[in-house]
Design an enzyme around this catalytic site. Structure first.
Site, PDB file in Angstrom:
ATOM      1  N   ASN A  62       0.831  -1.208   0.000  1.00 50.95           N
ATOM      2  CA  ASN A  62       0.000   0.000   0.000  1.00 50.95           C
ATOM      3  C   ASN A  62       0.865   1.257   0.000  1.00 50.95           C
ATOM      4  O   ASN A  62       1.913   1.319   0.630  1.00 50.95           O
ATOM      5  CB  ASN A  62      -1.030   0.003   1.136  1.00 50.95           C
ATOM      6  CG  ASN A  62      -0.451  -0.192   2.523  1.00 50.95           C
ATOM      7  OD1 ASN A  62       0.530  -0.892   2.707  1.00 50.95           O
ATOM      8  ND2 ASN A  62      -1.078   0.425   3.502  1.00 50.95           N
ATOM      9  N   GLU A  64       0.381   5.240   0.559  1.00 47.98           N
ATOM     10  CA  GLU A  64      -0.549   6.270   1.034  1.00 47.98           C
ATOM     11  C   GLU A  64      -0.139   7.658   0.548  1.00 47.98           C
ATOM     12  O   GLU A  64       0.930   7.844  -0.034  1.00 47.98           O
ATOM     13  CB  GLU A  64      -0.641   6.189   2.558  1.00 47.98           C
ATOM     14  CG  GLU A  64      -1.232   4.839   2.980  1.00 47.98           C
ATOM     15  CD  GLU A  64      -1.534   4.729   4.469  1.00 47.98           C
ATOM     16  OE1 GLU A  64      -1.118   5.601   5.253  1.00 47.98           O
ATOM     17  OE2 GLU A  64      -2.207   3.746   4.830  1.00 47.98           O
ATOM     18  N   GLU A  75      -2.978  -4.695  -3.019  1.00 46.75           N
ATOM     19  CA  GLU A  75      -3.431  -5.664  -4.032  1.00 46.75           C
ATOM     20  C   GLU A  75      -3.453  -5.029  -5.416  1.00 46.75           C
ATOM     21  O   GLU A  75      -3.024  -5.625  -6.405  1.00 46.75           O
ATOM     22  CB  GLU A  75      -4.841  -6.176  -3.711  1.00 46.75           C
ATOM     23  CG  GLU A  75      -4.954  -6.952  -2.413  1.00 46.75           C
ATOM     24  CD  GLU A  75      -5.249  -6.071  -1.197  1.00 46.75           C
ATOM     25  OE1 GLU A  75      -4.727  -4.944  -1.131  1.00 46.75           O
ATOM     26  OE2 GLU A  75      -6.004  -6.521  -0.324  1.00 46.75           O
ATOM     27  N   CYS A 112     -10.224  -5.315   0.354  1.00 49.68           N
ATOM     28  CA  CYS A 112     -11.338  -4.351   0.377  1.00 49.68           C
ATOM     29  C   CYS A 112     -12.202  -4.512  -0.881  1.00 49.68           C
ATOM     30  O   CYS A 112     -11.821  -5.193  -1.845  1.00 49.68           O
ATOM     31  CB  CYS A 112     -10.810  -2.926   0.495  1.00 49.68           C
ATOM     32  SG  CYS A 112     -10.201  -2.238  -1.051  1.00 49.68           S
TER      33      CYS A 112
HETATM   34  N1  THU Z   1      -5.348  -1.506   2.427  1.00 49.51           N
HETATM   35  C1  THU Z   1      -4.785  -2.348   1.505  1.00 49.51           C
HETATM   36  O1  THU Z   1      -3.643  -2.151   1.080  1.00 49.51           O
HETATM   37  N2  THU Z   1      -5.529  -3.382   1.065  1.00 49.51           N
HETATM   38  C2  THU Z   1      -6.805  -3.659   1.470  1.00 49.51           C
HETATM   39  O2  THU Z   1      -7.440  -4.558   0.922  1.00 49.51           O
HETATM   40  C3  THU Z   1      -7.379  -2.906   2.577  1.00 49.51           C
HETATM   41  C4  THU Z   1      -6.676  -1.656   2.953  1.00 49.51           C
HETATM   42  C5  THU Z   1      -4.553  -0.347   2.869  1.00 49.51           C
HETATM   43  C6  THU Z   1      -5.073   0.957   2.372  1.00 49.51           C
HETATM   44  C7  THU Z   1      -4.551   1.916   3.424  1.00 49.51           C
HETATM   45  O3  THU Z   1      -3.239   2.309   3.051  1.00 49.51           O
HETATM   46  C8  THU Z   1      -4.471   1.079   4.689  1.00 49.51           C
HETATM   47  O4  THU Z   1      -4.553  -0.279   4.275  1.00 49.51           O
HETATM   48  C9  THU Z   1      -5.590   1.361   5.667  1.00 49.51           C
HETATM   49  O5  THU Z   1      -6.831   1.263   5.080  1.00 49.51           O
END
Ligand code: THU
Length: 160
Positions: A62, A64, A75, A112
């Site tokens: 991830n 941000e 993902e 998600c």
């Molecule tokens: N996040 C993911 O990388 N994958 C998911 O399926 C759920 C959430 C990340 C996004 C964000 O950077 C952090 O987790 C908190 O939501």
């Protein structure tokens, strides 16, 4: 009016000792990716690894952003990384691993909704199911044999 019932099936592994050697390698790659995530706002680190049918393993994590919606999940970073490098390859397996710098993540962290929709696109495109494994930093590992188990009645291009 008819009623239909849709059921999903998952495999629950107590820990990584129940995974195959190749699955352990993929889990390790997802964990490696997780450690390189850029998550200064949520402190929630997610790593993903993909096994392609050409044998390559592709990673993502991830990313941000101070403008929160501009960030991206692990993902989708991994899937688009794979799709951009190997557009013809099929995705066979996805491993997802999550941890936090503020608390212990000991439950499986499932993808998600937007990531499920993205996985759906590639599962339909390649006409081959994708196995999806997800876990926390410790604890059980859940496996779905197809995105369809996580997102029944998914929207796809046949509906356009
Ligand atoms: N996040 C993911 O990388 N994958 C998911 O399926 C759920 C959430 C990340 C996004 C964000 O950077 C952090 O987790 C908190 O939501």
């Amino acid at each position: 009016m008819n009623e239909i019932k849709i059921t999903s099936k998952f495999n629950i592994y107590n820990n990584n000792s129940e995974l195959s050697e190749q699955e352990n390698e993929l889990l390790k790659k997802a964990e490696e990716a997780r450690e390189n995530s850029y998550a200064p706002y949520s402190n929630f680190r997610v790593g993903a690894s993909l096994l392609l049918d050409n044998g390559k393993i592709i990673k993502g994590n991830n990313q941000e952003n101070a403008a929160y919606p501009s960030g991206m999940c692990a993902e989708r970073v991994a899937i688009w990384n794979a799709a951009s490098q190997y557009p013809k390859a099929k995705i066979l397996k996805i491993f997802i691993s999550a941890s936090s710098t503020t608390h212990a993540v000991d439950k499986p962290v499932s993808p998600c909704g937007s990531c499920r929709q993205t996985i759906a696109e590639y599962e339909f495109k390649q006409a081959k199911d994708i196995e999806i494994f997800f876990t926390g930093e410790t604890g059980k590992i859940i496996k779905a044999n197809s995105l369809k188990d996580l997102l029944p009645l998914a929207f796809d291009n046949s509906l356009l």
